[in-house]
Design a protein around this motif. Sequence first.
Motif, short mmCIF file in Angstrom:
data_model
loop_
_atom_site.label_atom_id
_atom_site.label_comp_id
_atom_site.label_asym_id
_atom_site.label_seq_id
_atom_site.Cartn_x
_atom_site.Cartn_y
_atom_site.Cartn_z
N GLU A 184 -10.57 18.81 10.02
CA GLU A 184 -11.48 17.66 9.90
C GLU A 184 -11.33 16.73 11.10
O GLU A 184 -12.33 16.25 11.67
N GLN A 185 -10.07 16.47 11.51
CA GLN A 185 -9.83 15.64 12.70
C GLN A 185 -10.45 16.27 13.94
O GLN A 185 -11.00 15.58 14.80
N ASN A 186 -10.34 17.60 14.02
CA ASN A 186 -10.88 18.33 15.16
C ASN A 186 -12.41 18.19 15.22
O ASN A 186 -13.00 17.97 16.28
N ILE A 187 -13.06 18.31 14.08
CA ILE A 187 -14.52 18.18 14.00
C ILE A 187 -14.96 16.76 14.39
O ILE A 187 -15.96 16.57 15.10
N LEU A 188 -14.19 15.76 13.96
CA LEU A 188 -14.52 14.37 14.26
C LEU A 188 -14.21 13.99 15.71
O LEU A 188 -14.62 12.94 16.20
N GLY A 189 -13.45 14.86 16.41
CA GLY A 189 -13.08 14.57 17.79
C GLY A 189 -11.82 13.74 17.91
O GLY A 189 -11.44 13.34 19.01
N ALA A 190 -11.15 13.48 16.79
CA ALA A 190 -9.89 12.73 16.81
C ALA A 190 -8.74 13.62 17.25
O ALA A 190 -7.67 13.13 17.62
N LEU A 191 -8.91 14.93 17.17
CA LEU A 191 -7.93 15.93 17.62
C LEU A 191 -8.66 16.91 18.52
O LEU A 191 -9.82 17.24 18.27
N ASP A 192 -7.96 17.38 19.55
CA ASP A 192 -8.64 18.19 20.56
C ASP A 192 -8.83 19.66 20.20
O ASP A 192 -9.87 20.25 20.49
N MET A 193 -7.82 20.26 19.57
CA MET A 193 -7.87 21.71 19.39
C MET A 193 -7.06 22.11 18.15
O MET A 193 -6.06 21.47 17.82
N SER A 194 -7.49 23.19 17.48
CA SER A 194 -6.76 23.66 16.30
C SER A 194 -6.92 25.16 16.14
O SER A 194 -7.65 25.81 16.90
#
Length: 359
Positions: A108-118
């Motif tokens: 979810e963080q990745n989709i929101l752009g709060a996290l770069d990669m997963s």
Amino acid sequence: MLKMKKIMSLVLAVVMLISFVGCGAEEKPASEKTAASTEETEKKAEEPAAEPVSDPIIIKLAHYAEAGHPADIAANEFAEKVEERTEGQVVIEVYPANMLGSPDEVLEQNILGALDMSLPTQGHLSKYSQKFATVMMPFVFNDYDHVYKVLDGPFMEWASPDLEAQGLVFLSNWDWGFRNITNNQREINSPDDVVGLKLRTPPEVQLQAAMEALGANVTQIAFSELIMSLKQGVVDGQENPLSVIYYNNLFEAQDNLAITQHVYNSMVNVMSKKTWDTLTEEQQAIVKEESINAGNKMRTMMQEQDQELISKLEAEGMKVTYPDRSLFKDQMQPAYDAIADYAGQENVDAFLKMCEDNQ
């Protein structure tokens, strides 16, 4: 008098010589000095100016595998290669073992752009694109080569636009492996041996439906609570890839392992589109290439470890059986129907055709 004249002549000659030498050592005229200075300035102007050094782009990569697992080894090699090839301008920081949150939270963080990669699995991604739910249909793959032909080819082309719509870039497929059944009640040699077993699955339709089609009583339990639940008899068994069974010490509470390879799923390397757009085209190409290389490294490690892990699990006291997979596949129609209800019949049909066309 003659002697005096000779002395005077000698003195006069010395004075003239000194005067001549002095004239020869005179400084250059100002015009000549200016010309030389101008020439030096022009030469310096022709030399290229040093480019300013910019701060590196920091990319945070979070995943759920334990440190030292093939996924973590591959992730760290991925980071090293990217930093090396971009000359330190792109730096990937790896956070294993759910350090930045659970898999669903990280995605979810990745989709929101709060996290770069997963590195989510198809199960995690299926909440955002039902196409990913089809990958985990039971008994659709013959072996690893069959998996890779489908996932790296037509499937990636088919599913990438769905991830783009969620703000993600589909970099590559990594691995997680074929799932197998363990329990502490009896050996599994046929589908009948699964009937009545209390089995834990993750909260994913495909896995639950597959075990229920075999007659198991399915329960969802958080993975963090699984080994205690197995030890306390809350459930008889569970299903997971060999690496999960071994690295998480599930053998401490399980006597039997059946190599059913009923479902395949893998990690999928995805990147925030926001972060992707901060990279130059050259940096994007490097990141994508090294993501593919890392995924291939993990695949090789996982396959090489399969037989080794079976031997290690046997050494820990587990009894290993190799039931006929075709007998299990024959009972999967109820599971396929349940998956079609979840993922859409059109998606299921499209995926099954990919599997058939790429054997």
